[in-house]
Write a protein that holds these residues in place. Structure first.
Motif, short mmCIF file in Angstrom:
data_model
loop_
_atom_site.label_atom_id
_atom_site.label_comp_id
_atom_site.label_asym_id
_atom_site.label_seq_id
_atom_site.Cartn_x
_atom_site.Cartn_y
_atom_site.Cartn_z
N TYR A 182 12.84 -66.22 -28.34
CA TYR A 182 13.63 -66.68 -29.41
C TYR A 182 14.83 -65.93 -29.64
N GLY A 183 15.00 -64.90 -28.82
CA GLY A 183 16.18 -63.88 -29.03
C GLY A 183 15.91 -62.75 -30.23
N VAL A 184 14.59 -62.59 -30.49
CA VAL A 184 14.28 -61.73 -31.46
C VAL A 184 13.91 -60.18 -30.95
N ASN A 185 14.36 -59.15 -31.68
CA ASN A 185 13.90 -57.99 -31.29
C ASN A 185 13.04 -57.43 -32.51
N ALA A 186 12.10 -56.47 -31.88
CA ALA A 186 11.22 -56.01 -32.91
C ALA A 186 11.16 -54.60 -32.51
N ASN A 187 11.39 -53.63 -33.43
CA ASN A 187 11.19 -52.01 -33.09
C ASN A 187 10.69 -51.50 -34.25
N ALA A 188 9.98 -50.07 -33.97
CA ALA A 188 9.32 -49.65 -35.08
C ALA A 188 9.96 -48.24 -35.18
N ILE A 189 10.39 -47.52 -36.29
CA ILE A 189 10.84 -46.43 -36.63
C ILE A 189 9.43 -45.54 -37.41
N CYS A 190 9.42 -44.16 -36.81
CA CYS A 190 8.24 -43.52 -37.47
C CYS A 190 8.95 -42.11 -37.89
N PRO A 191 9.32 -42.57 -39.21
CA PRO A 191 9.69 -41.04 -39.99
C PRO A 191 8.56 -39.96 -39.69
N GLY A 192 9.16 -38.88 -39.83
CA GLY A 192 8.28 -37.45 -40.52
C GLY A 192 8.17 -37.58 -41.68
N LEU A 193 8.26 -36.17 -42.15
CA LEU A 193 7.86 -35.84 -43.55
C LEU A 193 9.44 -36.03 -44.09
N ILE A 194 9.70 -36.91 -45.05
CA ILE A 194 11.13 -37.27 -45.73
C ILE A 194 10.94 -36.95 -47.04
N LYS A 195 11.95 -36.17 -47.72
CA LYS A 195 11.87 -35.97 -49.12
C LYS A 195 12.27 -37.34 -50.14
N THR A 196 10.91 -38.19 -50.34
CA THR A 196 10.99 -39.11 -50.92
C THR A 196 9.89 -39.26 -52.27
N LYS A 197 10.00 -39.93 -53.19
CA LYS A 197 8.89 -39.94 -54.33
C LYS A 197 7.30 -40.32 -53.73
N PHE A 198 7.84 -41.26 -52.51
CA PHE A 198 6.39 -41.48 -51.85
C PHE A 198 5.76 -40.49 -51.31
N SER A 199 6.54 -39.44 -50.90
CA SER A 199 5.73 -38.34 -50.20
C SER A 199 5.75 -37.11 -51.05
N ALA A 200 6.03 -37.35 -52.27
CA ALA A 200 6.19 -36.02 -53.35
C ALA A 200 4.71 -35.29 -53.27
N ALA A 201 3.65 -35.83 -53.12
CA ALA A 201 2.40 -34.99 -53.16
C ALA A 201 2.62 -33.96 -51.92
N LEU A 202 3.29 -34.32 -51.02
CA LEU A 202 3.13 -33.38 -49.77
C LEU A 202 4.20 -32.03 -50.03
N TRP A 203 5.66 -32.55 -50.45
CA TRP A 203 6.66 -31.59 -50.34
C TRP A 203 6.74 -30.83 -51.73
N THR A 204 5.82 -31.27 -52.74
CA THR A 204 5.75 -30.37 -53.95
C THR A 204 4.76 -29.40 -53.99
N ASN A 205 3.88 -29.53 -52.98
CA ASN A 205 2.95 -28.42 -52.62
C ASN A 205 3.65 -27.33 -51.94
N GLU A 206 3.90 -26.40 -52.47
CA GLU A 206 4.89 -25.16 -52.03
C GLU A 206 4.24 -24.55 -50.73
N LYS A 207 3.21 -24.24 -50.71
CA LYS A 207 2.32 -23.83 -49.57
C LYS A 207 2.01 -24.54 -48.62
N MET A 208 1.76 -25.79 -48.93
CA MET A 208 1.75 -26.82 -47.67
C MET A 208 2.97 -27.00 -46.97
N LEU A 209 4.25 -27.30 -47.71
CA LEU A 209 5.63 -27.58 -47.42
C LEU A 209 5.92 -26.42 -46.32
#
Length: 257
Positions: A182-209
């Motif tokens: 049908y002329g449709v392309n589908a692709n996926a992007i896989c981000p790593g650890l990105i500084k967003t509210k969604f991932s805050a539990a990871l990057w606000t933990n200084e030791k883990m970060l």
């Protein structure tokens, strides 16, 4: 067509879910800066309107349409309202996702499992299906599914989120295989650890970060705006021959070993 024209999205219409903040907002802004008319969507109409107004103030074309992507009636409304506003749909970025738990997979309540799969897997599948007829009308379309490096390698504490994102990779490949005609392309992007509210539990933990940043080649976490280059490529004519692909933007996380 020169390379600048290949990246031009003038006249295109893009829906970006989960775009009132974080990666989704950054992708929406980048697509708008390339000339697309963008639909800002999240659960809060107020949040959507706020972002759309800020974009409009910068001379960009945007509208806000609230949608809880876990609800079928709201998914249909999102598509219908987009057609009412712009008359067409060319690009769908399935970005909205949830991760309400952090811990062992055996401890997760079955209701939470269902919620994760509903929002992270069923919703992108359903929304893509709803958009498909409009792509078929245009004989062209681009689906960009935002997955995660967690879909590619197991971590600790994110087992069901990882499972849902791994499902997104196979959904993407099937969309590419079945809808290419049908002329449709589908692709996926896989981000790593990105500084967003969604991932805050990871990057606000200084030791883990600190531990994570020492282990990856880039030596730091990424920022939401560092995800937009891939999205602009995959949404544009410059990415016409790219489909069924899985692309990482992770600072080297996947090669860190």
């Amino acid at each position: 067509m020169n390379v600048k024209e290949q990246f031009n999205l003038k006249g295109k219409v893009a829906i970006i879910t989960g775009s009132s903040k974080g990666i989704g907002k950054s992708i929406a802004k980048a697509l708008a800066e390339q000339g697309a008319q963008v639909v800002i969507s999240s659960r809060s109409q107020e949040a959507c309107d706020e972002v759309a107004a800020a974009f409009t103030d910068e001379g960009l074309k945007a509208v806000g349409i609230a949608c809880h992507i876990g609800k079928e009636d709201q998914r249909k409304n999102l598509v219908n309202k987009t057609i009412e506003a712009f008359g067409r749909i060319d690009i769908l970025v399935n970005n909205a996702a949830i991760n309400p738990v952090f811990g062992p997979i055996e401890d997760v309540d079955p209701e939470i499992f269902d919620k994760i799969m509903d929002v992270n897997v069923k919703a992108p599948w359903s929304l893509s299906n709803l958009v498909l007829p409009h792509f078929q009308t245009n004989k062209k379309g681009s689906i960009i599914n935002i997955a995660s490096v967690e879909a590619l390698t197991p971590g600790f504490g994110l087992g069901l989120y990882s499972t849902s994102k791994a499902a997104i990779l196979m959904l993407t490949k099937n969309q590419a295989k079945e809808w290419g005609r049908y002329g449709v392309n589908a692709n996926a992007i896989c981000p790593g650890l990105i500084k967003t509210k969604f991932s805050a539990a990871l990057w606000t933990n200084e030791k883990m970060l600190n531990k994570l940043e020492k282990s990856i080649p880039s030596g730091r976490m990424g920022m939401p705006e560092e995800m937009v280059g891939l999205a602009c490529l995959l949404a544009s004519d410059a990415g016409n021959y790219m489909t069924g692909g899985v692309y990482t933007a992770d600072g080297g996380y996947m090669i860190a070993g």
